[in-house]
Scaffold this active site. Structure first.
Site, PDB file in Angstrom:
ATOM      1  N   SER A   1      10.529  -0.440   8.651  1.00 45.66           N
ATOM      2  CA  SER A   1       9.524   0.461   8.078  1.00 45.66           C
ATOM      3  C   SER A   1       9.687   0.627   6.582  1.00 45.66           C
ATOM      4  O   SER A   1       8.694   0.715   5.848  1.00 45.66           O
ATOM      5  CB  SER A   1       9.609   1.827   8.765  1.00 45.66           C
ATOM      6  OG  SER A   1       9.416   1.701  10.151  1.00 45.66           O
TER       7      SER A   1
ATOM      8  N   HIS B   1      11.272   5.709   4.473  1.00 47.41           N
ATOM      9  CA  HIS B   1       9.863   5.451   4.163  1.00 47.41           C
ATOM     10  C   HIS B   1       9.562   5.765   2.699  1.00 47.41           C
ATOM     11  O   HIS B   1       8.905   4.977   1.997  1.00 47.41           O
ATOM     12  CB  HIS B   1       8.971   6.300   5.067  1.00 47.41           C
ATOM     13  CG  HIS B   1       8.960   5.843   6.485  1.00 47.41           C
ATOM     14  ND1 HIS B   1       8.069   6.336   7.415  1.00 47.41           N
ATOM     15  CD2 HIS B   1       9.731   4.941   7.148  1.00 47.41           C
ATOM     16  CE1 HIS B   1       8.295   5.755   8.589  1.00 47.41           C
ATOM     17  NE2 HIS B   1       9.299   4.920   8.445  1.00 47.41           N
TER      18      HIS B   1
END
Length: 388
Positions: A274, A332
């Site tokens: 991610s 993230h």
């Protein structure tokens, strides 16, 4: 002495009888049954707790979902070694990408020269009759195999350069996902393919965990986003530069996650691509903020790439500040900020200054050779460095 022996024997007999009588009476005593039943029930939660702990250890956190840890306090780890690994890995990634671009351009030039010579040599020497006779000499199986290979080649050529590049990344992620399903590899996968600042092995998992997914849905979601934005990022940076950015973003996002975990004391393992995928998405959205995007399940909802990036950063920031445990929001954010920074400043500070390294590699590969400066060509110049 005989009396003493008889007395001891009688005492033992009476003790055994009294013990048997007590055991029989206890079986009829409801209080004792309740107490015994309570003891049995008290052991069951421990067993369930032990089993749940084993199941949690067997399946690591996906996208930063925390794994329950023992209540004992763990000292906060030092992050100097992971920081040095991040700097060294990032530098090696961009250095290897610059050398790879040099070798790719050199091989393309050599291939073009060889094809030109072969075309000139074959002119007038062979005609269609030759190839017709050659095709007739093949067996039915050989013809079907050649047709199948031709269809596969046509399908591969229909991909863009970006899609061809990320196909290898998707294949590696799929192979690692299959390794998670092998019981004998569970210990090695937990050690090397999950990143945890409290673990003994911290540096190598920073890179390997970016290719690791335990859940199929987790991998499909990340790889779908990567496939969607692959054409834009490769046309913007070039194949070699994109690989360097992707690998560096995976390690940098993990380093940001390490820092937040050590600061808050929430030391749990995480995995997934991610962080690297967020860097790709952020780079494309910041470079082309007016591009129109939509959700796959809601195609009627259309929004700009710039607004999508702002919303994702806002969600991850809120998750980090509020302590949400859904994803590794620090990773993230680290990946997204690195993607925005690289498109704005990193390309000028890093990629445009690769000329001395490429020149050094050129001198090593061909001592005394002179000619055009290496590294020039598609993907070498310009702000975005697009490749053909």
């Amino acid at each position: 002495m005989a009396w003493r022996g008889c007395a001891m024997k009688w005492a033992r007999t009476e003790f055994i009888r009294s013990r048997n009588t007590t055991s029989r009476s206890s079986s009829l005593n409801p209080y004792n049954q309740q107490r015994c039943g309570f003891r049995r029930e008290a052991k069951r939660p421990d067993t369930k707790k032990r089993n749940s702990t084993q199941e949690t250890n067997a399946s690591p956190a996906e996208a930063g979902t925390p794994v329950p840890q023992p209540l004992s306090k763990v000292p906060r780890p030092t992050l100097f070694t992971p920081l040095m690994f991040t700097v060294g890995f990032t530098g090696c990634s961009f250095g290897a990408a610059a050398i790879l671009q040099y070798e790719t351009l050199k091989s393309r030039l050599q291939t073009a020269k060889d094809e030109d010579k072969s075309e000139k040599g074959m002119q007038g020497s062979q005609d269609m009759a030759y190839w017709h006779d050659w095709w007739n000499q093949l067996s039915s199986f050989q013809r079907q195999l050649i047709l199948l290979m031709s269809m596969a080649a046509d399908f591969w050529s229909s991909f863009t350069e970006g899609q061809k590049t990320v196909t290898g990344i998707i294949a590696v992620n799929a192979a690692v996902l299959c390794c998670w399903r092998i019981p004998s590899m569970q210990r090695s996968m937990l050690k090397y393919f999950t990143s945890n600042p409290a673990a003994k092995t911290r540096c190598l998992p920073m890179a390997l965990s970016s290719f690791s997914h335990y859940s199929i849905m987790h991998m499909v979601a990340n790889m779908y986003v990567l496939w969607t934005f692959s054409s834009g990022i490769v046309s913007l940076l070039g194949k070699e530069q994109f690989l360097a950015v992707y690998l560096s973003a995976g390690v940098i996002s993990t380093m940001v996650s390490y820092t937040c975990k050590a600061a808050t004391g929430r030391l749990y393992p995480s995995l997934g691509a991610s962080g690297a995928v967020m860097a790709v998405l952020a780079a494309v959205c910041s470079k082309m903020p007016e591009a129109k995007l939509s959700i796959i399940f809601l195609p009627m909802v259309i929004f700009t790439a710039g607004n999508a990036l702002k919303a994702l950063i806002a969600i991850d920031t809120a998750g980090l500040l509020l302590g949400w445990r859904w994803f590794d929001h620090a990773a993230h954010l680290g990946g997204a900020l690195f993607g925005v920074w690289y498109v704005a400043y990193g390309h000028k500070l890093i990629w445009r200054k690769r000329e001395p390294l490429v020149k050094l590699w050129h001198d090593v590969r061909s001592p005394g050779g002179r000619g055009s400066r290496p590294g020039r060509g598609p993907g070498a110049g310009g702000d975005g460095g697009p490749s053909s």
